[in-house]
Design an enzyme around this catalytic site. Structure first.
Site, mmCIF file in Angstrom:
data_model
loop_
_atom_site.group_PDB
_atom_site.id
_atom_site.type_symbol
_atom_site.label_atom_id
_atom_site.label_comp_id
_atom_site.label_asym_id
_atom_site.label_seq_id
_atom_site.Cartn_x
_atom_site.Cartn_y
_atom_site.Cartn_z
ATOM 1 N N HIS A 72 -7.552 5.804 -6.127
ATOM 2 C CA HIS A 72 -8.784 5.852 -5.332
ATOM 3 C C HIS A 72 -9.324 7.279 -5.391
ATOM 4 O O HIS A 72 -8.671 8.206 -4.906
ATOM 5 C CB HIS A 72 -8.501 5.448 -3.883
ATOM 6 N N ASN A 104 -13.609 0.489 -4.201
ATOM 7 C CA ASN A 104 -13.910 0.459 -2.753
ATOM 8 C C ASN A 104 -14.485 1.801 -2.289
ATOM 9 O O ASN A 104 -13.962 2.473 -1.411
ATOM 10 C CB ASN A 104 -12.692 0.037 -1.921
ATOM 11 N N ASP A 315 -1.416 4.134 -6.749
ATOM 12 C CA ASP A 315 -2.309 3.743 -5.643
ATOM 13 C C ASP A 315 -2.666 4.992 -4.817
ATOM 14 O O ASP A 315 -2.719 4.936 -3.582
ATOM 15 C CB ASP A 315 -1.701 2.652 -4.748
ATOM 16 N N HIS A 319 -6.642 10.301 2.337
ATOM 17 C CA HIS A 319 -7.427 10.223 3.570
ATOM 18 C C HIS A 319 -7.386 11.606 4.217
ATOM 19 O O HIS A 319 -6.484 12.400 3.936
ATOM 20 C CB HIS A 319 -6.844 9.187 4.531
HETATM 21 O O1 DOR Z 1 -2.840 1.736 1.080
HETATM 22 C C1 DOR Z 1 -3.919 1.358 0.653
HETATM 23 N N1 DOR Z 1 -4.974 2.199 0.571
HETATM 24 N N2 DOR Z 1 -4.038 0.116 0.251
HETATM 25 C C2 DOR Z 1 -5.201 -0.414 -0.074
HETATM 26 O O2 DOR Z 1 -5.230 -1.568 -0.393
HETATM 27 C C3 DOR Z 1 -6.433 0.386 -0.013
HETATM 28 C C4 DOR Z 1 -6.136 1.812 -0.129
HETATM 29 C C5 DOR Z 1 -7.296 2.686 0.275
HETATM 30 O O3 DOR Z 1 -8.407 2.469 -0.202
HETATM 31 O O4 DOR Z 1 -7.065 3.616 1.054
HETATM 32 ZN ZN ZN Z 2 -4.738 -2.593 -2.805
HETATM 33 ZN ZN ZN Z 3 -5.490 0.591 -4.040
#
Ligand code: DOR
Ligand code: ZN
Ligand code: ZN
Length: 441
Positions: A72, A104, A315, A319
């Site tokens: 991300h 996203n 992944d 944040h």
């Molecule tokens: O831990 C996660 N963070 N799982 C997800 O499915 C989305 C992702 C995010 O966009 O922060």
């Molecule tokens: Zn996911």
């Molecule tokens: Zn993800």
């Protein structure tokens, strides 16, 4: 830029490390020499007086550049969490040369313009290859399919509503049929909302101890099972995101055994941590899927070993500190991954003797290249010069303050690890180096 990497340790295909010189020119691996051939002679023969960057690889591991097919980058829209510039910097520091980013964002990557914007920003960044995924449905709302052909034409490499599951089976079947018709993969975040009750952790030991609701294993596995049947019916390449449960693995193993076109990924945290490791109500341990039971962790490790799980992805989900400070129940899901993945896995699985170095490198390079048909992931003459140099010996503690990522949200703070990347090369250009590099004419 012409680069000569001298005397680095390269895996030879039989699991042995061989001291090797690698000559990089015009963005490609031009020549590979055994290190008993004198470096000075090679330079005399090949340099022709041109500018040359010499890298001493003595004692270091040289691998194909690491590939992370699930990250991300948060841009556009969530630049306070990460940008394409900061995310690619963090990727390079983690040894990654190719990364695939999730849609996203805000706006969601559901129109060609957003794909183009991501590619433009990536072209202005450090050179790490950024492959954008596009959404399956507009706004990832599960209501209406996006324009797959237009998104593919703009440069999208696959379709996914990562962050949420596609709840409607007919919608998923239509998506798969459409993706198959244009030879594109569907990548699925597997989560059935009817089985998820607003919980932050798995339905297990930790939840019971703290009186919390839990996310059950079936919420993931039910989508995996459903989608495998739909993949069989449509013939699409179906790829399962961040597998975390024994039940999903059972289904994927069965599907593969009968020739259904399914592949799958697993994250370092699901291989290393269980819910029983969560120290308390700290949101740095909150991600989706959540940390599962020790039994699930062992199932993931075994499945990665036997190839049921094809690849390792991070992944990477940065944040802000403020968002994570809201606590376990209210903070967003996700942890950062780029800058700890290789050292974690090397220290936990290779140093301990459970995995060969070759297995780990393969699952982070050649296997993602195979699964997503990328022209990288190999250290061979003629291949793109995407390369990572790694110090397997120095031990260092994880310190989020040193991360290039804007996200400092990791459960691994303070872990003493080995296997830190020291240099990352993409298409024959040094995109990150621990030390300053000098070029000589
Ligand atoms: O831990 C996660 N963070 N799982 C997800 O499915 C989305 C992702 C995010 O966009 O922060
Ligand atoms: Zn996911
Ligand atoms: Zn993800």
């Amino acid at each position: 830029m012409t680069i000569f990497i001298k005397n680095a340790n390269v895996l030879n295909g039989q699991g042995e490390l061989k001291a090797t010189h690698v000559w990089v020119e015009d963005g490609k691996i031009a020549r590979i020499f055994p290190a008993d051939q004198a470096a000075e002679e090679i330079i005399r023969e090949l340099a022709n007086g041109a500018e040359l960057t010499e890298i001493d690889g003595t004692g270091k591991l040289l691998t194909p550049g690491l590939i992370d097919m699930h990250v991300h980058l948060r841009e556009p829209g969530f630049e306070h969490k990460e940008t394409i510039a900061s995310g690619t910097e963090a990727a390079a520091k983690g040894g990654y040369t190719t990364i695939a980013c999730m849609p996203n964002t805000k706006p969601v990557t559901d129109k060609p313009e957003v794909v183009e914007l991501i590619l433009d920003k990536a072209a202005q960044a450090n050179g790490v290859k950024v492959l954008p995924y596009a959404a399956i449905t507009y706004n990832e709302l599960g209501r209406e399919l996006t324009d797959f052909a237009a998104l593919k034409a703009a440069g999208a490499v696959g379709f996914t509503d990562d962050g949420v599951g596609v709840q409607n089976a007919q919608m998923m079947k239509d998506a798969m049929r459409l993706a198959a018709s244009i030879d594109m993969p569907v990548i699925a975040h597997c989560e059935d909302d009817s089985l998820v009750v607003g919980a932050a952790v798995t339905d297990g030991e930790f939840a019971r101890k703290h009186g919390l609701k839990g996310i059950p294993n079936e919420s993931e596995a039910i989508h995996v099972g459903r989608d495998i049947l739909l993949a069989e019916a449509t013939g699409v390449h179906y790829h399962v995101c961040h597998v975390s449960t024994e039940q999903s693995i059972r289904l994927i193993r069965l599907a593969k055994s009968i020739g259904i076109n399914v592949t799958a990924e697993v994250c370092p945290h699901h291989l290393i941590l269980s819910d029983e490791d969560i120290p308390g109500m700290d949101a740095n341990w909150k991600m989706n899927p959540p940390l599962r039971s020790p039994r699930d962790v062992e199932a993931c490790i075994a499945a990665l070993e036997d190839g049921t799980l094809d690849i390792i992805v991070t992944d990477h989900a940065p944040h802000s500190a403020e968002e994570k400070a809201k606590g376990m129940e209210l903070a967003p899901f996700g942890i950062t991954g780029f800058e700890t993945a290789f050292p974690l896995l090397y220290t936990k699985f290779v140093k301990t003797g459970r995995w060969s170095l070759e297995l780990l490198v393969q699952r982070m390079t050649a296997d993602p290249a195979r699964v997503f048909r990328l022209d990288s992931g190999r250290l061979e003459t003629g291949a793109p010069a995407d390369l990572t140099l790694i110090d397997l010996d120095s031990e260092r503690a994880v310190d989020p303050a040193t991360f290039a990522s804007k996200g400092k949200n990791t459960p691994f703070t303070g872990w003493k690890l080995q296997g830190w990347p020291t240099m990352t090369i993409v298409g024959g250009q040094i995109v990150w180096s621990e030390k300053t590099i000098t070029t000589s004419a």
